[in-house]
Design a protein around this motif. Structure first.
Motif, short mmCIF file in Angstrom:
data_model
loop_
_atom_site.label_atom_id
_atom_site.label_comp_id
_atom_site.label_asym_id
_atom_site.label_seq_id
_atom_site.Cartn_x
_atom_site.Cartn_y
_atom_site.Cartn_z
N TYR A 1 0.79 -1.23 0.00
CA TYR A 1 0.00 0.00 0.00
C TYR A 1 0.82 1.29 0.00
O TYR A 1 0.32 2.32 -0.42
N CYS A 2 2.01 1.29 0.53
CA CYS A 2 2.70 2.56 0.75
C CYS A 2 3.88 2.74 -0.19
O CYS A 2 4.25 3.86 -0.53
N CYS B 1 4.32 5.13 -3.42
CA CYS B 1 4.58 6.56 -3.28
C CYS B 1 5.80 6.83 -2.39
O CYS B 1 6.64 7.64 -2.72
N HIS B 2 5.84 6.13 -1.26
CA HIS B 2 6.88 6.48 -0.28
C HIS B 2 8.22 5.79 -0.54
O HIS B 2 9.23 6.18 0.04
N TYR C 1 3.14 11.38 -9.58
CA TYR C 1 2.35 11.77 -8.43
C TYR C 1 3.26 12.68 -7.61
O TYR C 1 4.46 12.45 -7.56
N PRO D 1 6.00 12.56 -2.15
CA PRO D 1 5.63 12.57 -0.73
C PRO D 1 6.84 12.90 0.13
O PRO D 1 7.97 12.65 -0.29
N PRO D 2 6.61 13.46 1.30
CA PRO D 2 7.75 13.77 2.18
C PRO D 2 8.40 12.49 2.67
O PRO D 2 7.77 11.44 2.72
N LEU E 1 9.74 9.75 5.20
CA LEU E 1 9.23 9.28 6.50
C LEU E 1 10.34 9.34 7.56
O LEU E 1 10.16 8.90 8.68
N LYS F 1 10.16 15.41 12.03
CA LYS F 1 8.73 15.53 12.34
C LYS F 1 8.09 14.14 12.50
O LYS F 1 7.50 13.86 13.55
N VAL F 2 8.26 13.28 11.50
CA VAL F 2 7.59 11.98 11.58
C VAL F 2 8.26 11.07 12.61
O VAL F 2 7.60 10.30 13.30
N ILE G 1 -2.79 7.48 8.01
CA ILE G 1 -3.23 6.32 7.23
C ILE G 1 -4.76 6.25 7.21
O ILE G 1 -5.37 5.97 6.19
N GLN H 1 -4.02 12.71 4.33
CA GLN H 1 -3.49 14.04 4.68
C GLN H 1 -3.29 14.80 3.39
O GLN H 1 -2.50 14.37 2.54
N ASN H 2 -3.99 15.88 3.24
CA ASN H 2 -3.96 16.66 1.99
C ASN H 2 -4.16 15.73 0.79
O ASN H 2 -5.20 15.09 0.70
N MET I 1 -2.65 12.89 0.11
CA MET I 1 -2.58 11.45 0.38
C MET I 1 -3.97 10.97 0.79
O MET I 1 -4.57 11.52 1.71
N TYR J 1 -6.62 5.35 3.77
CA TYR J 1 -6.56 3.91 3.47
C TYR J 1 -7.44 3.12 4.43
O TYR J 1 -7.32 1.90 4.54
N ILE K 1 -7.18 -0.97 4.47
CA ILE K 1 -6.22 -1.58 5.40
C ILE K 1 -6.90 -1.71 6.76
O ILE K 1 -7.37 -0.72 7.31
C1 HEC Z 1 -0.72 7.71 -3.57
C2 HEC Z 1 0.56 8.01 -2.93
C3 HEC Z 1 0.65 7.67 -1.45
C4 HEC Z 1 0.43 6.46 -0.85
C5 HEC Z 1 0.03 5.17 -1.51
C6 HEC Z 1 0.71 6.65 0.56
N1 HEC Z 1 1.08 7.94 0.80
FE1 HEC Z 1 1.62 8.71 2.56
N2 HEC Z 1 1.78 10.53 1.73
C7 HEC Z 1 1.67 10.82 0.38
C8 HEC Z 1 1.81 12.25 0.15
C9 HEC Z 1 1.78 12.94 -1.18
C10 HEC Z 1 1.99 12.80 1.44
C11 HEC Z 1 2.13 14.29 1.78
C12 HEC Z 1 0.75 14.83 2.03
C13 HEC Z 1 0.79 16.29 2.40
O1 HEC Z 1 1.13 17.10 1.55
O2 HEC Z 1 0.50 16.60 3.56
C14 HEC Z 1 1.98 11.72 2.39
C15 HEC Z 1 2.16 11.85 3.76
C16 HEC Z 1 2.36 10.81 4.63
C17 HEC Z 1 2.76 10.96 6.01
C18 HEC Z 1 2.99 12.29 6.73
C19 HEC Z 1 4.37 12.79 6.41
C20 HEC Z 1 4.55 14.23 6.80
O3 HEC Z 1 5.71 14.65 6.87
O4 HEC Z 1 3.56 14.97 6.99
C21 HEC Z 1 2.88 9.71 6.53
C22 HEC Z 1 3.30 9.34 7.94
C23 HEC Z 1 2.52 8.79 5.47
N3 HEC Z 1 2.22 9.49 4.34
C24 HEC Z 1 2.50 7.42 5.62
C25 HEC Z 1 1.98 6.56 4.65
C26 HEC Z 1 1.78 5.16 4.87
C27 HEC Z 1 2.15 4.41 6.13
C28 HEC Z 1 1.22 4.67 3.73
C29 HEC Z 1 0.73 3.27 3.46
C30 HEC Z 1 -0.34 2.84 4.31
C31 HEC Z 1 1.09 5.77 2.80
N4 HEC Z 1 1.55 6.90 3.40
C32 HEC Z 1 0.60 5.65 1.53
C33 HEC Z 1 1.42 9.90 -0.62
C34 HEC Z 1 1.07 8.58 -0.41
#
Ligand code: HEC
Length: 179
Positions: free
Chosen positions: A91-92, A95-96, A110, A113-114, A116, A120-121, A133, A137-138, A140, A143, A147
């Motif tokens: 799932y993650c 992007c990450h 896409y 993403p910031p 991890l 901060k995190v 999750i 967030q914005n 993102m 899920y 999940i």
């Molecule tokens: C489709 C792409 C995508 C997927 C898939 C995704 N993320 Fe993200 N995630 C992002 C983006 C883009 C951001 C930044 C959002 C924002 O601008 O605040 C983000 C932000 C985050 C943040 C906050 C980071 C911060 O500095 O604010 C966390 C923690 C995170 N994701 C965890 C996860 C986890 C764990 C998963 C899997 C369950 C996941 N993400 C799946 C794109 C994704």
């Protein structure tokens, strides 16, 4: 002679009447229960009710309370970590990225993403990550529907593991020195 003909024809008609195959590979699929759409199995819930075993997410719209309000209910066992890794990689990772660097395969189509591994995190409580999750967030997305709650917590243990692999804590370093 007559007997032989009778025997033969019996044999032939017998064959023609075979309605069921002799061997059915997957009987459950062959004789599926055939639930009808709109049938009794698909009753819509009464407004305001929730399915049994489902707890509504209490921190919706309150990210500032999520970190203090929840603790990870799972122990960091190797089974939990393995499950977290498995789900993270489904799932993650797109992007990450595998190490949480923000360079997954859909980037840069896409938005990036910031990482991890930001302070901060790393300083976030598990509940803060759970909130992201669950709620998204914005850009993102959430899920929550894909999940399970337990899998979200397992993913968080795994995120912690990749964070520590990147930047071992003082405790990790001490443990390594003692080996
Ligand atoms: C489709 C792409 C995508 C997927 C898939 C995704 N993320 Fe993200 N995630 C992002 C983006 C883009 C951001 C930044 C959002 C924002 O601008 O605040 C983000 C932000 C985050 C943040 C906050 C980071 C911060 O500095 O604010 C966390 C923690 C995170 N994701 C965890 C996860 C986890 C764990 C998963 C899997 C369950 C996941 N993400 C799946 C794109 C994704």
């Amino acid at each position: 002679m007559t007997a032989a003909v009778a025997f033969l024809s019996l044999g032939v008609t017998g064959c023609g009447k075979h309605e069921k195959p002799n061997f059915i590979y997957m009987p459950d699929m062959y004789w599926s229960p055939g639930v009808k759409p709109q049938g009794p199995g698909f009753r819509t819930p009464v407004a305001g009710t929730i399915p049994r075993g489902y707890t509504p997410y209490p921190f919706k719209g309150h990210p500032e309370l999520a970190g203090k309000g929840m603790i990870n209910p799972l122990k960091r066992t190797s089974a939990v970590l393995a499950r977290g890794q498995d789900r993270f990689n489904i799932y993650c990772i797109v992007c990450h990225g595998a190490q949480g660097m923000g360079n997954g395969s859909v980037v840069p189509k896409y938005p990036h993403p910031p990482s991890l591994h930001s302070d901060k995190v790393r300083n976030w409580a598990d509940g803060d990550i759970y909130h992201v999750i669950t709620n998204g967030q914005n850009i993102m997305p959430s899920y929550a529907s894909q999940i399970s709650q337990a899998d979200r917590w397992a993913i968080i243990h795994y995120v912690r593991a990749i964070q520590r692999a990147q930047k071992p804590s003082a405790e990790d370093v001490k443990a390594a020195e003692q080996e």
